[in-house]
Structure formats: structure tokens, C-alpha cells
Design a protein around this motif. Structure first.
Motif, PDB file in Angstrom:
ATOM      1  N   PHE A  41       0.838  -1.191   0.000  1.00  0.00           N
ATOM      2  CA  PHE A  41       0.000   0.000   0.000  1.00  0.00           C
ATOM      3  C   PHE A  41       0.875   1.242   0.000  1.00  0.00           C
ATOM      4  O   PHE A  41       1.930   1.274   0.635  1.00  0.00           O
ATOM      5  CB  PHE A  41      -0.900   0.029   1.244  1.00  0.00           C
ATOM      6  N   THR A  42       0.373   2.258  -0.630  1.00  0.00           N
ATOM      7  CA  THR A  42       1.087   3.535  -0.581  1.00  0.00           C
ATOM      8  C   THR A  42       0.668   4.279   0.680  1.00  0.00           C
ATOM      9  O   THR A  42      -0.311   3.931   1.345  1.00  0.00           O
ATOM     10  CB  THR A  42       0.762   4.410  -1.813  1.00  0.00           C
ATOM     11  N   LEU A  43       1.420   5.308   1.016  1.00  0.00           N
ATOM     12  CA  LEU A  43       1.111   6.104   2.194  1.00  0.00           C
ATOM     13  C   LEU A  43      -0.245   6.785   2.047  1.00  0.00           C
ATOM     14  O   LEU A  43      -1.025   6.851   2.997  1.00  0.00           O
ATOM     15  CB  LEU A  43       2.206   7.155   2.417  1.00  0.00           C
ATOM     16  N   ILE A  44      -0.557   7.263   0.881  1.00  0.00           N
ATOM     17  CA  ILE A  44      -1.837   7.925   0.632  1.00  0.00           C
ATOM     18  C   ILE A  44      -2.995   6.950   0.826  1.00  0.00           C
ATOM     19  O   ILE A  44      -4.008   7.286   1.459  1.00  0.00           O
ATOM     20  CB  ILE A  44      -1.869   8.539  -0.777  1.00  0.00           C
ATOM     21  N   GLU A  45      -2.882   5.736   0.338  1.00  0.00           N
ATOM     22  CA  GLU A  45      -3.942   4.729   0.520  1.00  0.00           C
ATOM     23  C   GLU A  45      -4.145   4.419   1.993  1.00  0.00           C
ATOM     24  O   GLU A  45      -5.286   4.318   2.474  1.00  0.00           O
ATOM     25  CB  GLU A  45      -3.591   3.448  -0.236  1.00  0.00           C
ATOM     26  N   THR A  46      -3.070   4.315   2.734  1.00  0.00           N
ATOM     27  CA  THR A  46      -3.161   4.012   4.162  1.00  0.00           C
ATOM     28  C   THR A  46      -3.844   5.157   4.917  1.00  0.00           C
ATOM     29  O   THR A  46      -4.711   4.930   5.768  1.00  0.00           O
ATOM     30  CB  THR A  46      -1.756   3.766   4.740  1.00  0.00           C
ATOM     31  N   VAL A  47      -3.476   6.388   4.595  1.00  0.00           N
ATOM     32  CA  VAL A  47      -4.078   7.541   5.259  1.00  0.00           C
ATOM     33  C   VAL A  47      -5.570   7.631   4.935  1.00  0.00           C
ATOM     34  O   VAL A  47      -6.397   7.918   5.815  1.00  0.00           O
ATOM     35  CB  VAL A  47      -3.337   8.844   4.869  1.00  0.00           C
ATOM     36  N   VAL A  48      -5.942   7.384   3.681  1.00  0.00           N
ATOM     37  CA  VAL A  48      -7.349   7.437   3.293  1.00  0.00           C
ATOM     38  C   VAL A  48      -8.149   6.386   4.062  1.00  0.00           C
ATOM     39  O   VAL A  48      -9.235   6.666   4.586  1.00  0.00           O
ATOM     40  CB  VAL A  48      -7.504   7.272   1.768  1.00  0.00           C
ATOM     41  N   VAL A  49      -7.631   5.185   4.161  1.00  0.00           N
ATOM     42  CA  VAL A  49      -8.328   4.123   4.894  1.00  0.00           C
ATOM     43  C   VAL A  49      -8.460   4.493   6.366  1.00  0.00           C
ATOM     44  O   VAL A  49      -9.517   4.290   6.975  1.00  0.00           O
ATOM     45  CB  VAL A  49      -7.601   2.774   4.715  1.00  0.00           C
TER      46      VAL A  49
END
Length: 103
Positions: free
Chosen positions: A10-18
Motif C-alpha cells: 500500500f502507498t502512504l496515501i492509501e493508508t491515510v485514506v483508509v
């Protein structure tokens, strides 16, 4: 051919969105739970009060005498169901609340 240098995960952006979606859902659930608890307490108090009135009514029918329900307004939530046999204001207690540790 396949690309073996490609990173998986996962990218950092995907993790933050989740994480943001999870936080928003948690806040919505907490608000709903708080409202449910308040409504549940209110319904419980109404049910208890209704039961006390029913008890007083049944005692009046059983004894064929006036029965009253008197509340203490000092904030401790106590009450007494009483009968006034000779209607002189002297009260004979029929029932007082049991001491509860839930309050």
C-alpha cells in the motif's frame, strides 16, 4: 515478461485514506451509541415509573382505599407508596424503593 522490480503493498496515501474513513465511521458509531444509551436510560426510567403507578393502582383496588405515590425532590430519586386510612394526612408506607448501587 513480468516486472520483478515492482513493489507490492500500500502507498502512504492509501493508508491515510483508509485510516480517515475508519475514524469517520468510528465517530458516527460513537455518536449513535451515545444517543442510544440516553434513550435506553429514559425508557427504563419511564418503565419503572409506570410500574410504580400500576402498583399504587392495584393496591387501591385491592384495599378499596385511596393510595398515593409521593416523590422526594431532593435529588436522590426516592419515593414512597402510601395509604391514608382515615384521610388525616398520616401516611402508612406500603412500599419504598430498594437501595440500588446502580445510581
Amino acid at each position: 515478461m513480468t516486472d520483478t522490480n515492482r513493489n507490492s503493498g500500500f502507498t502512504l496515501i492509501e493508508t491515510v485514506v483508509v485510516m480517515m474513513v475508519a475514524i469517520v465511521m468510528s465517530l458516527i458509531a460513537a455518536t449513535s451509541f451515545t444517543q442510544w444509551m440516553e434513550n435506553s436510560r429514559f425508557r427504563g426510567a419511564v418503565t419503572t415509573l409506570y410500574g410504580k403507578f400500576q402498583f399504587a393502582k392495584m393496591e387501591a383496588i385491592k384495599r378499596f382505599k385511596p393510595v398515593g405515590l409521593e416523590f422526594d425532590y431532593t435529588g436522590n430519586g426516592s419515593y414512597v407508596v402510601f395509604i391514608d386510612d382515615n384521610e388525616n394526612g398520616a401516611k402508612m408506607a406500603l412500599m419504598t424503593p430498594a437501595k440500588s448501587s446502580a445510581q
